[in-house]
Scaffold this motif. Structure first.
Motif, PDB file in Angstrom:
ATOM      1  N   LEU A  20      -0.604  -0.594  -7.688  1.00 25.66           N
ATOM      2  CA  LEU A  20      -1.607  -0.168  -7.664  1.00 25.66           C
ATOM      3  C   LEU A  20      -2.697  -1.682  -7.672  1.00 25.66           C
ATOM      4  O   LEU A  20      -3.758  -2.063  -6.885  1.00 25.66           O
ATOM      5  CB  LEU A  20      -2.757   0.788  -8.042  1.00 25.66           C
ATOM      6  N   LEU A  21      -2.905  -2.451  -8.684  1.00 30.24           N
ATOM      7  CA  LEU A  21      -3.089  -3.430  -8.596  1.00 30.24           C
ATOM      8  C   LEU A  21      -3.115  -4.521  -8.072  1.00 30.24           C
ATOM      9  O   LEU A  21      -4.318  -5.708  -7.181  1.00 30.24           O
ATOM     10  CB  LEU A  21      -3.774  -3.780 -10.847  1.00 30.24           C
ATOM     11  N   ALA A  22      -1.839  -4.370  -7.713  1.00 35.40           N
ATOM     12  CA  ALA A  22      -1.814  -5.729  -6.331  1.00 35.40           C
ATOM     13  C   ALA A  22      -1.757  -5.521  -5.698  1.00 35.40           C
ATOM     14  O   ALA A  22      -2.325  -6.419  -4.338  1.00 35.40           O
ATOM     15  CB  ALA A  22       0.110  -5.817  -6.395  1.00 35.40           C
ATOM     16  N   ALA A  23      -2.420  -3.945  -4.746  1.00 37.41           N
ATOM     17  CA  ALA A  23      -2.581  -3.404  -3.185  1.00 37.41           C
ATOM     18  C   ALA A  23      -3.994  -3.333  -2.901  1.00 37.41           C
ATOM     19  O   ALA A  23      -4.473  -3.236  -2.466  1.00 37.41           O
ATOM     20  CB  ALA A  23      -1.535  -2.258  -3.542  1.00 37.41           C
ATOM     21  N   VAL A  76      -5.069   5.714 -13.804  1.00 34.58           N
ATOM     22  CA  VAL A  76      -3.533   5.066 -14.442  1.00 34.58           C
ATOM     23  C   VAL A  76      -3.519   4.094 -15.548  1.00 34.58           C
ATOM     24  O   VAL A  76      -2.792   4.135 -16.165  1.00 34.58           O
ATOM     25  CB  VAL A  76      -2.701   4.666 -13.003  1.00 34.58           C
ATOM     26  N   ILE A  77      -4.586   4.173 -15.966  1.00 29.87           N
ATOM     27  CA  ILE A  77      -4.870   3.040 -16.845  1.00 29.87           C
ATOM     28  C   ILE A  77      -5.337   4.139 -17.836  1.00 29.87           C
ATOM     29  O   ILE A  77      -4.557   3.349 -19.572  1.00 29.87           O
ATOM     30  CB  ILE A  77      -6.125   2.020 -16.861  1.00 29.87           C
ATOM     31  N   GLY A  78      -5.811   5.714 -17.874  1.00 27.41           N
ATOM     32  CA  GLY A  78      -5.954   6.254 -19.226  1.00 27.41           C
ATOM     33  C   GLY A  78      -4.418   6.268 -19.092  1.00 27.41           C
ATOM     34  O   GLY A  78      -3.737   7.202 -20.319  1.00 27.41           O
ATOM     35  N   LEU A  79      -3.162   7.190 -18.159  1.00 29.02           N
ATOM     36  CA  LEU A  79      -2.200   7.441 -18.457  1.00 29.02           C
ATOM     37  C   LEU A  79      -1.392   6.915 -19.343  1.00 29.02           C
ATOM     38  O   LEU A  79      -0.452   7.180 -20.507  1.00 29.02           O
ATOM     39  CB  LEU A  79      -1.647   8.069 -16.836  1.00 29.02           C
ATOM     40  N   GLN A  81       1.126  -1.220   0.030  1.00 26.19           N
ATOM     41  CA  GLN A  81       0.086  -0.270   0.196  1.00 26.19           C
ATOM     42  C   GLN A  81       0.758   1.311   0.056  1.00 26.19           C
ATOM     43  O   GLN A  81       0.562   2.126  -0.565  1.00 26.19           O
ATOM     44  CB  GLN A  81      -0.585  -0.255   1.352  1.00 26.19           C
ATOM     45  N   ILE A  82       2.395   1.239   0.599  1.00 22.77           N
ATOM     46  CA  ILE A  82       2.851   2.663   1.029  1.00 22.77           C
ATOM     47  C   ILE A  82       3.250   2.809  -0.956  1.00 22.77           C
ATOM     48  O   ILE A  82       3.927   3.571  -0.705  1.00 22.77           O
ATOM     49  CB  ILE A  82       3.992   2.226   2.055  1.00 22.77           C
ATOM     50  N   ALA A  83       3.699   1.474  -1.246  1.00 20.09           N
ATOM     51  CA  ALA A  83       4.606   1.741  -2.756  1.00 20.09           C
ATOM     52  C   ALA A  83       3.477   2.391  -3.730  1.00 20.09           C
ATOM     53  O   ALA A  83       3.873   3.309  -3.916  1.00 20.09           O
ATOM     54  CB  ALA A  83       4.979   0.604  -2.579  1.00 20.09           C
ATOM     55  N   ALA A  84       2.077   1.766  -3.605  1.00 21.78           N
ATOM     56  CA  ALA A  84       0.972   2.203  -4.068  1.00 21.78           C
ATOM     57  C   ALA A  84       0.696   3.516  -4.215  1.00 21.78           C
ATOM     58  O   ALA A  84       0.481   4.887  -4.878  1.00 21.78           O
ATOM     59  CB  ALA A  84       0.253   1.633  -3.654  1.00 21.78           C
ATOM     60  N   VAL A  85       0.938   4.454  -2.741  1.00 25.02           N
ATOM     61  CA  VAL A  85       0.591   5.494  -2.695  1.00 25.02           C
ATOM     62  C   VAL A  85       1.432   6.441  -3.312  1.00 25.02           C
ATOM     63  O   VAL A  85       1.991   7.795  -3.315  1.00 25.02           O
ATOM     64  CB  VAL A  85       0.618   6.017  -0.875  1.00 25.02           C
ATOM     65  N   ILE A  86       3.375   6.130  -2.904  1.00 24.52           N
ATOM     66  CA  ILE A  86       4.584   6.929  -3.284  1.00 24.52           C
ATOM     67  C   ILE A  86       4.213   6.838  -4.771  1.00 24.52           C
ATOM     68  O   ILE A  86       4.389   7.833  -5.548  1.00 24.52           O
ATOM     69  CB  ILE A  86       5.794   6.214  -2.634  1.00 24.52           C
ATOM     70  N   LEU A  87       3.713   5.984  -5.515  1.00 27.10           N
ATOM     71  CA  LEU A  87       4.241   5.707  -6.928  1.00 27.10           C
ATOM     72  C   LEU A  87       3.138   7.065  -7.565  1.00 27.10           C
ATOM     73  O   LEU A  87       3.054   7.655  -8.154  1.00 27.10           O
ATOM     74  CB  LEU A  87       4.412   4.520  -7.608  1.00 27.10           C
ATOM     75  N   ILE A 139      -6.445   7.389  -3.798  1.00 29.73           N
ATOM     76  CA  ILE A 139      -5.515   7.251  -2.829  1.00 29.73           C
ATOM     77  C   ILE A 139      -6.713   7.228  -1.859  1.00 29.73           C
ATOM     78  O   ILE A 139      -6.490   6.048  -0.890  1.00 29.73           O
ATOM     79  CB  ILE A 139      -4.250   8.064  -1.849  1.00 29.73           C
ATOM     80  N   TRP A 140      -7.709   7.374  -1.893  1.00 36.44           N
ATOM     81  CA  TRP A 140      -8.931   7.419  -1.055  1.00 36.44           C
ATOM     82  C   TRP A 140     -10.303   6.550  -1.451  1.00 36.44           C
ATOM     83  O   TRP A 140     -10.571   5.821  -0.894  1.00 36.44           O
ATOM     84  CB  TRP A 140      -9.183   8.531  -0.416  1.00 36.44           C
ATOM     85  N   PHE A 141     -10.219   6.538  -3.186  1.00 43.13           N
ATOM     86  CA  PHE A 141     -10.908   5.319  -4.074  1.00 43.13           C
ATOM     87  C   PHE A 141     -10.000   5.457  -5.043  1.00 43.13           C
ATOM     88  O   PHE A 141     -10.299   5.147  -6.110  1.00 43.13           O
ATOM     89  CB  PHE A 141     -11.887   6.697  -4.161  1.00 43.13           C
ATOM     90  N   PRO A 142      -8.858   3.972  -4.615  1.00 39.10           N
ATOM     91  CA  PRO A 142      -8.847   2.802  -5.413  1.00 39.10           C
ATOM     92  C   PRO A 142      -9.150   3.060  -6.660  1.00 39.10           C
ATOM     93  O   PRO A 142      -8.321   3.352  -7.648  1.00 39.10           O
ATOM     94  CB  PRO A 142      -8.167   2.155  -4.718  1.00 39.10           C
ATOM     95  N   PRO A 143     -10.526   2.636  -6.826  1.00 43.14           N
ATOM     96  CA  PRO A 143     -11.519   2.416  -8.655  1.00 43.14           C
ATOM     97  C   PRO A 143     -10.357   3.130  -9.256  1.00 43.14           C
ATOM     98  O   PRO A 143      -9.939   3.437 -10.554  1.00 43.14           O
ATOM     99  CB  PRO A 143     -11.949   2.143  -8.247  1.00 43.14           C
TER     100      PRO A 143
END
Length: 115
Positions: free
Chosen positions: A111-114, A72-75, A2-8, A62-66
């Protein structure tokens, strides 16, 4: 994870904000980089807005993962398109697009893994 997801997400969001603002203000350096690709300066605000929308989606994500995942899929798609534009124009100066695609894909993976 989760921390890695937020940082990235934050790193990518900051990069997209900077890049998006440069396109919105039509920075001369950006206009010059887009000319060989056939992207008119009038299109830069649209491209910049897409990047800023990605920034907003990543931050809220960060607060609403979907929403973060959708952003990020758009990016990923945005930068895949950028690489295609560089290839079509036979422009070898695509390192930025490749870097942002790799960063976007890594963020998506984490993000998908978290979640």
């Amino acid at each position: 994870m989760q921390i890695a997801a937020v940082i990235l997400s934050l790193v990518l969001a900051l990069a997209m904000l900077a890049s998006g603002v440069m396109k919105l203000i039509r920075a001369p350096r950006i206009v010059a980089m887009m000319e060989p690709l056939g992207v008119p300066a009038a299109r830069l605000p649209l491209l910049g807005s897409l990047q800023i929308a990605g920034t907003v989606g990543l931050i809220i994500g960060i607060w609403f993962p979907p929403l973060g995942i959708a952003a990020v899929i758009g990016l990923v798609l945005y930068f895949a398109g950028a690489i295609i534009a560089h290839r079509r124009a036979h422009d070898r100066a695509m390192q930025g697009a490749v870097l942002f695609l790799v960063l976007s894909a890594a963020t998506l993976t984490v993000l998908l893994a978290a979640n």
